[in-house]
Scaffold this motif. Structure first.
Motif, PDB file in Angstrom:
ATOM      1  N   VAL A 228     -10.694 -25.896  -3.340  1.00  0.00           N
ATOM      2  CA  VAL A 228     -10.062 -26.985  -4.093  1.00  0.00           C
ATOM      3  C   VAL A 228      -9.382 -26.443  -5.349  1.00  0.00           C
ATOM      4  O   VAL A 228      -8.235 -26.799  -5.672  1.00  0.00           O
ATOM      5  CB  VAL A 228     -11.116 -28.050  -4.446  1.00  0.00           C
ATOM      6  CG1 VAL A 228     -10.545 -29.060  -5.428  1.00  0.00           C
ATOM      7  CG2 VAL A 228     -11.592 -28.762  -3.188  1.00  0.00           C
ATOM      8  N   LEU A 229     -10.073 -25.568  -6.067  1.00  0.00           N
ATOM      9  CA  LEU A 229      -9.504 -25.026  -7.303  1.00  0.00           C
ATOM     10  C   LEU A 229      -8.313 -24.114  -7.017  1.00  0.00           C
ATOM     11  O   LEU A 229      -7.311 -24.129  -7.760  1.00  0.00           O
ATOM     12  CB  LEU A 229     -10.587 -24.267  -8.067  1.00  0.00           C
ATOM     13  CG  LEU A 229     -11.681 -25.143  -8.676  1.00  0.00           C
ATOM     14  CD1 LEU A 229     -12.801 -24.291  -9.251  1.00  0.00           C
ATOM     15  CD2 LEU A 229     -11.109 -26.049  -9.763  1.00  0.00           C
ATOM     16  N   LYS A 230      -8.380 -23.330  -5.974  1.00  0.00           N
ATOM     17  CA  LYS A 230      -7.244 -22.477  -5.630  1.00  0.00           C
ATOM     18  C   LYS A 230      -6.029 -23.310  -5.231  1.00  0.00           C
ATOM     19  O   LYS A 230      -4.878 -22.938  -5.519  1.00  0.00           O
ATOM     20  CB  LYS A 230      -7.638 -21.516  -4.504  1.00  0.00           C
ATOM     21  CG  LYS A 230      -8.532 -20.364  -4.956  1.00  0.00           C
ATOM     22  CD  LYS A 230      -8.874 -19.453  -3.806  1.00  0.00           C
ATOM     23  CE  LYS A 230      -9.713 -18.262  -4.272  1.00  0.00           C
ATOM     24  NZ  LYS A 230      -8.954 -17.350  -5.152  1.00  0.00           N
ATOM     25  N   TRP A 398      -5.111 -41.912  -1.904  1.00  0.00           N
ATOM     26  CA  TRP A 398      -6.050 -40.993  -2.547  1.00  0.00           C
ATOM     27  C   TRP A 398      -6.820 -41.761  -3.612  1.00  0.00           C
ATOM     28  O   TRP A 398      -6.227 -42.321  -4.531  1.00  0.00           O
ATOM     29  CB  TRP A 398      -5.307 -39.811  -3.183  1.00  0.00           C
ATOM     30  CG  TRP A 398      -4.698 -38.855  -2.201  1.00  0.00           C
ATOM     31  CD1 TRP A 398      -3.375 -38.656  -1.949  1.00  0.00           C
ATOM     32  CD2 TRP A 398      -5.410 -37.959  -1.341  1.00  0.00           C
ATOM     33  NE1 TRP A 398      -3.200 -37.704  -0.986  1.00  0.00           N
ATOM     34  CE2 TRP A 398      -4.449 -37.250  -0.592  1.00  0.00           C
ATOM     35  CE3 TRP A 398      -6.750 -37.693  -1.127  1.00  0.00           C
ATOM     36  CZ2 TRP A 398      -4.794 -36.292   0.349  1.00  0.00           C
ATOM     37  CZ3 TRP A 398      -7.101 -36.731  -0.189  1.00  0.00           C
ATOM     38  CH2 TRP A 398      -6.135 -36.040   0.533  1.00  0.00           C
ATOM     39  N   ILE A 399      -8.141 -41.777  -3.510  1.00  0.00           N
ATOM     40  CA  ILE A 399      -8.993 -42.577  -4.395  1.00  0.00           C
ATOM     41  C   ILE A 399     -10.054 -41.660  -4.998  1.00  0.00           C
ATOM     42  O   ILE A 399     -10.678 -40.858  -4.292  1.00  0.00           O
ATOM     43  CB  ILE A 399      -9.678 -43.736  -3.638  1.00  0.00           C
ATOM     44  CG1 ILE A 399      -8.637 -44.597  -2.923  1.00  0.00           C
ATOM     45  CG2 ILE A 399     -10.509 -44.589  -4.578  1.00  0.00           C
ATOM     46  CD1 ILE A 399      -9.239 -45.666  -2.041  1.00  0.00           C
ATOM     47  N   ALA A 409      -5.215 -34.569  -6.470  1.00  0.00           N
ATOM     48  CA  ALA A 409      -5.533 -33.716  -7.610  1.00  0.00           C
ATOM     49  C   ALA A 409      -6.882 -33.059  -7.358  1.00  0.00           C
ATOM     50  O   ALA A 409      -7.739 -33.628  -6.671  1.00  0.00           O
ATOM     51  CB  ALA A 409      -5.552 -34.514  -8.912  1.00  0.00           C
ATOM     52  N   PRO A 410      -7.110 -31.857  -7.917  1.00  0.00           N
ATOM     53  CA  PRO A 410      -8.394 -31.179  -7.660  1.00  0.00           C
ATOM     54  C   PRO A 410      -9.600 -31.896  -8.241  1.00  0.00           C
ATOM     55  O   PRO A 410     -10.715 -31.717  -7.741  1.00  0.00           O
ATOM     56  CB  PRO A 410      -8.202 -29.801  -8.314  1.00  0.00           C
ATOM     57  CG  PRO A 410      -6.725 -29.621  -8.417  1.00  0.00           C
ATOM     58  CD  PRO A 410      -6.166 -30.982  -8.634  1.00  0.00           C
ATOM     59  N   LEU A 418     -15.154 -32.463  -9.779  1.00  0.00           N
ATOM     60  CA  LEU A 418     -14.371 -31.634  -8.882  1.00  0.00           C
ATOM     61  C   LEU A 418     -14.427 -32.182  -7.461  1.00  0.00           C
ATOM     62  O   LEU A 418     -15.463 -32.665  -7.007  1.00  0.00           O
ATOM     63  CB  LEU A 418     -14.903 -30.194  -8.922  1.00  0.00           C
ATOM     64  CG  LEU A 418     -14.040 -29.119  -8.264  1.00  0.00           C
ATOM     65  CD1 LEU A 418     -12.718 -29.000  -8.993  1.00  0.00           C
ATOM     66  CD2 LEU A 418     -14.771 -27.793  -8.264  1.00  0.00           C
ATOM     67  N   ASP A 419     -13.279 -32.107  -6.773  1.00  0.00           N
ATOM     68  CA  ASP A 419     -13.159 -32.562  -5.380  1.00  0.00           C
ATOM     69  C   ASP A 419     -13.586 -34.030  -5.239  1.00  0.00           C
ATOM     70  O   ASP A 419     -14.352 -34.394  -4.337  1.00  0.00           O
ATOM     71  CB  ASP A 419     -13.994 -31.676  -4.459  1.00  0.00           C
ATOM     72  CG  ASP A 419     -13.620 -31.873  -2.989  1.00  0.00           C
ATOM     73  OD1 ASP A 419     -12.525 -32.383  -2.716  1.00  0.00           O
ATOM     74  OD2 ASP A 419     -14.444 -31.508  -2.125  1.00  0.00           O
ATOM     75  N   ALA A 420     -13.075 -34.873  -6.138  1.00  0.00           N
ATOM     76  CA  ALA A 420     -13.452 -36.291  -6.146  1.00  0.00           C
ATOM     77  C   ALA A 420     -12.503 -37.147  -5.319  1.00  0.00           C
ATOM     78  O   ALA A 420     -12.880 -38.237  -4.888  1.00  0.00           O
ATOM     79  CB  ALA A 420     -13.504 -36.816  -7.578  1.00  0.00           C
ATOM     80  N   PHE A 421     -11.268 -36.703  -5.092  1.00  0.00           N
ATOM     81  CA  PHE A 421     -10.293 -37.523  -4.370  1.00  0.00           C
ATOM     82  C   PHE A 421     -10.588 -37.503  -2.873  1.00  0.00           C
ATOM     83  O   PHE A 421     -10.785 -36.442  -2.269  1.00  0.00           O
ATOM     84  CB  PHE A 421      -8.875 -37.012  -4.620  1.00  0.00           C
ATOM     85  CG  PHE A 421      -8.261 -37.547  -5.883  1.00  0.00           C
ATOM     86  CD1 PHE A 421      -7.663 -38.798  -5.903  1.00  0.00           C
ATOM     87  CD2 PHE A 421      -8.298 -36.809  -7.038  1.00  0.00           C
ATOM     88  CE1 PHE A 421      -7.102 -39.296  -7.058  1.00  0.00           C
ATOM     89  CE2 PHE A 421      -7.733 -37.290  -8.206  1.00  0.00           C
ATOM     90  CZ  PHE A 421      -7.138 -38.544  -8.222  1.00  0.00           C
TER      91      PHE A 421
END
Length: 672
Positions: A228-230, A398-399, A409-410, A418-421
């Motif tokens: 996700v971050l990459k 996207w929620i 978004a990440p 992080l990785d919430a969407f």
């Protein structure tokens, strides 16, 4: 078991030794101060053993006597420890249930008995937090920093207090220091959220890699977070360093194979470089993972400047993988519409619309509207589809933490998680919550008019026209007050909910029904108002409030007479005949511009509270409009004189409403 075995061995050895000595007799000679003492060997050994045992017992007694103060001190300390730990246990339970007083009391008792121990300090801090004393809690956590055993605990408490106070910088400092001491999950998550809120994906990636190295998170979770971050880093570097962004996006695909934004980012970067074949291959792989509109748009826009036919061909390629998926059909229909292949677009959308159990979404309805407008122009079908779009189901979006976004978004923009969407359908509210009373509901109650006193007892003494005028005037006043109340309630609604209020007669009138009837009465233009004699006159049921119903005092015959009568309209100077055949002349007439109530051939009139009075009760034999003193009385604005005839009683429902006037306008009236 081993101890028992050793004891038996020692006991057997002692028995064997005594037996061996008994078989070999001897004497023991002791010379002490010139005296010689001789004793057998066995007796001497027995006396030696007894002497040793006696000395041991004596030593134990002396040792116990000298250790009495120490033993008393240990017992007192043990009692204090037991009381302290019991207080800690009670305090933890009280803190869990939110009892601030019990928690504070237990904290004081624990500190008194245990002193400066970690559990007592923790309970004291929790008691301060529950009581809302933030300063005391912060001081307690600062004291924990001095002890190496409780330093991390103090840092966590200070981190939570800083977050509650909104000091993000201080919270980050405490979490970073705690993470340096121990790889705790809460500290790592706090650092990730801090970097995510500032869009520092590189810093967040360093924290994730450190957590994986220190085994703070499992490998699968760590790889997902790294992917996700990459992907976020690749999206930021796409315009500045496209080669580096492409390399990072490919690594993200390997780390998180189900991450759709990574496929889209890599495909667009390859298409920008001109490598259409590899870009299409990556996007096709993403489409196989999950049919997504972002993948479809990127796939059809691989080569800028392509014709609509080329885009349609790519859309057909996507439909080969998932032919029945709604996203595939929408992509194919959109491409066919742009290529002006209306037959293919309609065929594709018809298959989606006629699919059993499916519900059309907003995108599908808007696509059908575009198809109708492009093929036939602006017609009724276009407006129909646009109207259906307003009521159609929402498309997936996207929620993250209640935020609906068109782009991925990440991390969450609200909490930094992080990785919430997630790609999901937003929640739809079909209706307002049940059992909810709106605050702005007007409190409209029709005015209650008490019934005339003893109207049935003095029927031979009261004039029928006078009573009819009084009742009509009261009904008109009630209707006017109801209309004014409804208008005022619409202008300035009351915040109090409507309630049922008792009338002076003891009956309960439903306030909601009265408010609805008042609004209905206000919507009529001719209710209780007539500009001239030529205007249409209101009927009695329009004037009478909705709460007016026949009361229990009215007889069935009177109600039947009222229901079966045919109302008539009396004008100034008109003549009528009563039951005896004599002519009745109405001398009084209402002035011009004032509404008058027509005279009905009914011997029953309904009061605003539902009490019916008959012509016999109000003196039906006297002339209408003539009071008892012989002088003419001015006619009421809503009633004209006239002696009603007495029809035969007719059975009717006890809940039937009794009209006061004619339902239809008999004709224009002339002003006097």
């Amino acid at each position: 078991m081993i101890r028992l075995f050793l004891f038996l061995i020692l006991l057997a050895a002692a028995a064997f030794g005594f037996s061996w000595l008994a078989d070999r007799p001897g004497e023991v000679v002791l010379v002490w101060q010139g005296q010689q003492y001789t004793t057998p060997l066995i007796v001497a050994l027995g006396g030696l053993v007894v002497l040793v045992i006696a000395m041991m017992i004596l030593w134990a007694i002396l040792r116990f006597v000298f250790r009495i103060p120490t033993i008393m001190s240990l017992m007192a300390r043990a009692r204090r420890s037991n009381k302290g730990y019991a207080a800690v246990s009670k305090g933890m339970v009280a803190a869990a249930i939110g009892d601030a007083k019990a928690t504070e009391r237990a904290a004081r008792e624990a500190s008194k008995h245990l002193g400066n121990v970690p559990l007592a300090n923790l309970l004291q801090a929790q008691a301060a937090q529950i009581a809302g004393n933030r300063d005391k809690a912060i001081n307690t956590f600062n004291q924990m920093l001095e002890d190496p055993e409780t330093r991390v605990l103090g840092l966590r408490g200070l981190h939570l207090e800083a977050k509650r106070n909104g000091d993000a910088a201080a919270a980050h400092v405490f979490a970073k220091e705690a993470y340096s001491l121990a790889p705790l999950p809460w500290a790592g998550q706090a650092l990730l959220e801090h970097h995510s809120m500032s869009d520092d994906w590189s810093g967040a990636l360093a924290v994730v890699e450190s957590s994986i190295a220190r085994k703070a998170v499992d490998k699968a979770t760590g790889n997902r977070q790294r992917g996700v971050l990459k992907t976020g880093i690749a999206m930021n570097l796409a315009d500045r360093e496209p080669d580096e962004a492409l390399r990072i996006a490919r690594e993200a695909i390997k780390l998180a194979p189900d991450l759709i934004p990574a496929y889209v980012t890599a495909g667009r970067l390859l298409a920008r470089r001109g490598d259409i074949r590899r870009a299409g291959r990556i996007l096709e792989d993403g489409w196989r993972v999950k049919p997504h509109p972002d993948v479809a748009r990127a796939y059809m826009d691989l080569r800028p400047g392509d014709s609509a036919a080329d885009r349609l061909g790519r859309a057909k390629t996507l439909t080969k993988v998932y032919s029945d998926h709604p996203e595939a059909r929408l992509a194919l229909a959109r491409a066919a519409l742009e290529a002006r292949d209306f037959d293919l677009a309609r065929k594709t959308m018809d298959a989606l619309i006629s699919k059993e159990g499916s519900r059309l979404t907003v995108r599908a309805c808007l696509l059908m509207a575009d198809l109708e407008e492009t093929e036939y122009g602006v017609t009724g079908r276009v407006r129909e589809w646009l109207g259906r779009a307003t009521r159609a189901a929402r498309d997936p979006m996207w929620i993250a933490d209640g935020v609906v976004s068109d782009t991925w978004a990440p991390a969450s923009p609200v909490t930094g998680k992080l990785d919430a969407f997630v790609w999901d359908v937003p929640v739809e509210r079909l209706s307002a919550p049940l059992n909810s009373v709106p605050e702005d509901r007007p409190d409209v109650l029709a005015p209650v008019i008490p019934p005339p006193a003893d109207a049935a007892q003095d029927g031979g003494k009261q004039d029928s026209g006078k009573d009819a005028a009084k009742l009509a005037s009261a009904a008109a006043a009630a209707a006017a007050a109801t209309i004014e109340s409804a208008a005022a309630a619409r202008q300035k609604p009351s915040s109090k909910p409507t309630v049922n209020q008792p009338t002076p007669s003891g009956k309960i009138i439903d306030a909601t029904a009265l408010a609805d009837d008042a609004k209905a009465a206000d919507s009529k233009n001719d209710t209780g108002i007539a500009a001239s004699g030529d205007d249409k006159q209101p009927s009695g049921k329009d004037i009478l409030p909705a709460a007016a119903k026949p009361g229990p005092e009215a007889t069935a015959a009177d109600k039947g007479a009222a229901a079966g009568s045919k109302p008539e309209t009396a004008q100034a100077g008109d003549k009528g005949k009563d039951s005896s055949g004599k002519e009745n002349v109405t001398k009084d007439a209402a002035p011009a511009g004032v509404a008058t109530a027509p005279t009905a051939k009914s011997n029953a009139s309904t009061s605003p509270v539902g009490r019916a009075t008959t012509g016999r009760e109000s003196g039906s034999k006297e002339a209408s409009g003539k009071p008892g003193n012989g002088k003419p009385e001015p006619a009421s604005p809503l009633a004209a004189g006239g002696q009603p005839d007495e029809p035969a009683p007719v059975k009717t429902s006890p809940t039937a409403k009794i009209p006061l006037g004619p339902p239809d306008d008999p004709g224009p009236r002339k002003a006097p």
